[in-house]
Design a protein around this motif. Structure first.
Motif, mmCIF file in Angstrom:
data_model
loop_
_atom_site.group_PDB
_atom_site.id
_atom_site.type_symbol
_atom_site.label_atom_id
_atom_site.label_comp_id
_atom_site.label_asym_id
_atom_site.label_seq_id
_atom_site.Cartn_x
_atom_site.Cartn_y
_atom_site.Cartn_z
ATOM 1 N N LEU A 34 102.654 68.097 12.660
ATOM 2 C CA LEU A 34 104.101 68.454 13.214
ATOM 3 C C LEU A 34 104.183 66.612 13.245
ATOM 4 C CD1 LEU A 34 106.773 69.300 13.981
ATOM 5 C CD2 LEU A 34 105.487 69.607 15.677
ATOM 6 N N ILE A 35 104.640 65.711 12.928
ATOM 7 C CA ILE A 35 105.132 63.996 13.180
ATOM 8 C C ILE A 35 105.644 64.560 14.330
ATOM 9 C CG2 ILE A 35 105.350 61.776 12.543
ATOM 10 C CD1 ILE A 35 103.264 63.874 11.903
ATOM 11 N N HIS A 36 106.663 64.888 14.344
ATOM 12 C CA HIS A 36 108.483 65.080 15.895
ATOM 13 C C HIS A 36 108.776 66.190 15.491
ATOM 14 C CE1 HIS A 36 111.907 62.730 16.389
ATOM 15 N NE2 HIS A 36 111.307 62.943 17.503
ATOM 16 N N ALA A 37 109.249 66.145 17.268
ATOM 17 C CA ALA A 37 110.026 67.361 17.146
ATOM 18 C C ALA A 37 111.160 66.955 18.285
ATOM 19 C CB ALA A 37 109.265 68.722 17.766
ATOM 20 N N ARG A 38 112.403 67.865 18.083
ATOM 21 C CA ARG A 38 113.359 67.387 19.286
ATOM 22 C C ARG A 38 114.143 69.329 19.172
ATOM 23 N NH1 ARG A 38 116.684 62.256 18.222
ATOM 24 N NH2 ARG A 38 114.847 60.657 18.967
ATOM 25 N N PRO A 39 113.257 69.911 19.679
ATOM 26 C CA PRO A 39 113.925 71.478 19.872
ATOM 27 C C PRO A 39 115.185 71.795 20.579
ATOM 28 C CG PRO A 39 111.622 71.464 21.385
ATOM 29 C CD PRO A 39 112.296 69.590 20.489
ATOM 30 N N GLU A 40 116.181 70.472 21.595
ATOM 31 C CA GLU A 40 117.361 70.693 21.598
ATOM 32 C C GLU A 40 118.495 70.228 20.367
ATOM 33 O OE1 GLU A 40 116.103 66.170 22.142
ATOM 34 O OE2 GLU A 40 115.018 67.714 21.996
ATOM 35 N N GLN A 41 117.978 69.898 19.644
ATOM 36 C CA GLN A 41 118.724 69.322 18.770
ATOM 37 C C GLN A 41 118.133 70.019 16.683
ATOM 38 O OE1 GLN A 41 118.018 65.354 17.828
ATOM 39 N NE2 GLN A 41 119.237 64.880 19.999
ATOM 40 N N LYS A 42 116.889 70.804 17.498
ATOM 41 C CA LYS A 42 116.131 71.770 15.454
ATOM 42 C C LYS A 42 115.298 71.197 14.728
ATOM 43 C CE LYS A 42 119.808 75.759 16.608
ATOM 44 N NZ LYS A 42 120.475 77.235 16.588
ATOM 45 N N ILE A 110 112.189 67.322 6.709
ATOM 46 C CA ILE A 110 113.255 67.271 7.484
ATOM 47 C C ILE A 110 114.151 68.362 7.853
ATOM 48 C CG2 ILE A 110 114.895 65.671 8.802
ATOM 49 C CD1 ILE A 110 113.673 63.618 6.938
ATOM 50 N N ASN A 111 113.437 69.626 8.400
ATOM 51 C CA ASN A 111 113.948 70.284 8.828
ATOM 52 C C ASN A 111 115.323 70.484 10.631
ATOM 53 O OD1 ASN A 111 114.956 73.265 9.938
ATOM 54 N ND2 ASN A 111 112.887 74.252 9.462
ATOM 55 N N LEU A 112 116.715 70.575 9.953
ATOM 56 C CA LEU A 112 117.334 71.412 11.570
ATOM 57 C C LEU A 112 118.527 72.206 11.643
ATOM 58 C CD1 LEU A 112 118.957 67.535 9.989
ATOM 59 C CD2 LEU A 112 117.615 67.323 11.742
ATOM 60 N N ILE A 133 109.644 76.887 18.730
ATOM 61 C CA ILE A 133 108.094 77.900 17.797
ATOM 62 C C ILE A 133 107.350 76.917 17.316
ATOM 63 C CG2 ILE A 133 108.005 79.934 16.287
ATOM 64 C CD1 ILE A 133 110.604 81.322 17.818
ATOM 65 N N ILE A 134 108.521 76.032 16.207
ATOM 66 C CA ILE A 134 107.003 75.617 15.973
ATOM 67 C C ILE A 134 106.292 74.722 16.490
ATOM 68 C CG2 ILE A 134 106.682 73.465 14.287
ATOM 69 C CD1 ILE A 134 109.288 75.222 12.465
ATOM 70 N N VAL A 135 106.493 73.988 17.275
ATOM 71 C CA VAL A 135 106.016 72.818 18.078
ATOM 72 C C VAL A 135 104.600 74.097 19.142
ATOM 73 C CG1 VAL A 135 105.969 71.662 20.339
ATOM 74 C CG2 VAL A 135 107.526 71.626 18.735
ATOM 75 N N GLU A 144 93.401 75.728 19.325
ATOM 76 C CA GLU A 144 91.991 76.388 19.179
ATOM 77 C C GLU A 144 91.219 75.285 18.433
ATOM 78 O OE1 GLU A 144 94.261 79.204 16.176
ATOM 79 O OE2 GLU A 144 95.550 80.081 18.650
ATOM 80 N N MET A 145 91.370 74.530 17.831
ATOM 81 C CA MET A 145 90.455 73.405 16.631
ATOM 82 C C MET A 145 89.948 72.369 17.683
ATOM 83 S SD MET A 145 92.815 72.741 13.803
ATOM 84 C CE MET A 145 92.076 71.475 12.929
ATOM 85 N N GLY A 146 89.700 72.611 18.681
ATOM 86 C CA GLY A 146 89.430 71.603 20.258
ATOM 87 C C GLY A 146 89.317 70.259 19.886
ATOM 88 N N LEU A 147 90.865 70.722 19.337
ATOM 89 C CA LEU A 147 91.599 69.189 19.389
ATOM 90 C C LEU A 147 93.247 68.494 20.034
ATOM 91 C CD1 LEU A 147 92.468 68.977 15.361
ATOM 92 C CD2 LEU A 147 90.498 68.036 16.252
ATOM 93 N N PRO A 148 92.802 67.242 20.670
ATOM 94 C CA PRO A 148 93.786 66.803 21.161
ATOM 95 C C PRO A 148 95.236 67.250 21.137
ATOM 96 C CG PRO A 148 93.100 64.909 20.977
ATOM 97 C CD PRO A 148 91.842 66.545 20.605
ATOM 98 N N ARG A 149 95.983 67.239 21.946
ATOM 99 C CA ARG A 149 97.618 67.768 21.419
ATOM 100 C C ARG A 149 98.219 66.309 21.238
ATOM 101 N NH1 ARG A 149 99.517 72.845 24.787
ATOM 102 N NH2 ARG A 149 101.427 71.697 25.255
ATOM 103 N N PRO A 150 98.599 65.968 20.485
ATOM 104 C CA PRO A 150 99.609 64.761 20.299
ATOM 105 C C PRO A 150 101.484 65.215 20.624
ATOM 106 C CG PRO A 150 99.288 66.486 18.023
ATOM 107 C CD PRO A 150 98.712 66.998 19.206
ATOM 108 N N ASN A 151 101.739 63.797 20.804
ATOM 109 C CA ASN A 151 102.823 63.704 21.502
ATOM 110 C C ASN A 151 103.698 63.936 20.809
ATOM 111 O OD1 ASN A 151 106.133 63.194 22.489
ATOM 112 N ND2 ASN A 151 105.141 61.598 23.410
ATOM 113 N N VAL A 152 104.437 65.214 20.530
ATOM 114 C CA VAL A 152 105.020 65.572 18.991
ATOM 115 C C VAL A 152 106.147 65.251 19.859
ATOM 116 C CG1 VAL A 152 103.459 66.617 17.790
ATOM 117 C CG2 VAL A 152 104.828 67.897 19.039
ATOM 118 N N LEU A 153 107.086 65.509 20.746
ATOM 119 C CA LEU A 153 108.583 65.161 21.326
ATOM 120 C C LEU A 153 109.068 63.406 21.478
ATOM 121 C CD1 LEU A 153 108.403 67.860 23.979
ATOM 122 C CD2 LEU A 153 108.922 68.199 21.565
ATOM 123 N N GLY A 154 110.088 63.779 21.359
ATOM 124 C CA GLY A 154 110.089 62.064 21.190
ATOM 125 C C GLY A 154 111.802 61.670 21.176
#
Length: 154
Positions: A34-42, A110-112, A133-135, A144-154
């Motif tokens: 997941l590169i980028h998400a704006r849940p409020e804009q779907k 790019i899913n809207l 839900i995707i985020v 679960e993979m022991g990896l840091p949580r990247p910042n996907v929101l913006g």
């Protein structure tokens, strides 16, 4: 343009390698980042990778979905793979599934809008995914993979 100098222009910039590959849909032979998400804009921007012969469940998109294939070949048909590297598609709104070709495929989507998931016969809606839900699933997969949580929101 001197009168515009007071405006602050903010451009969101993401490095793909800062976002790990995660198997969000376990057992399908696929993984995503997941590169980028704006849940409020779907809205979500996902890099999707499929291994040879992979396929997704039957689904339909409730908003526009743009796909740009950068590697491999795939289709909505199990035996023909016309969506190849350096091609663009606009996903259908009818129920369909992703079928991967004989090589590893990578597609940027790019899913809207939300996605409805169907049973194998396409008779009943069995689930729905939204940008939120995707985020949630992606960040959970990172943990679960022991990896840091990247910042996907913006």
């Amino acid at each position: 343009m001197k009168h515009l100098e007071h405006l602050l222009i903010t451009t969101l910039h993401k490095k793909f390698d800062d976002h790990p590959w995660v198997s969000v849909y376990k057992g399908t032979g696929t993984e995503s980042r997941l590169i980028h998400a704006r849940p409020e804009q779907k809205m979500t921007v996902v890099q999707f990778r499929a291994y040879p012969g992979a396929r997704t469940g039957l689904h339909r998109h409730l908003g526009p979905v743009i796909g740009i294939t950068t590697k491999g070949a795939w289709s909505h048909h199990p035996e023909e793979f016309p969506y190849q590297a350096d091609s663009y598609i606009c996903e259908p709104t009818e129920a369909h599934r992703f079928h991967n070709g004989p090589d590893i495929t990578e597609v940027f989507y790019i899913n809207l809008g939300d996605t409805e998931w169907y049973d194998e016969e396409g008779r009943e809606v069995i689930g729905r995914t939204s940008a939120s839900i995707i985020v949630e699933r992606y960040l959970q997969g990172c943990e679960e993979m022991g990896l840091p949580r990247p910042n996907v929101l913006g």
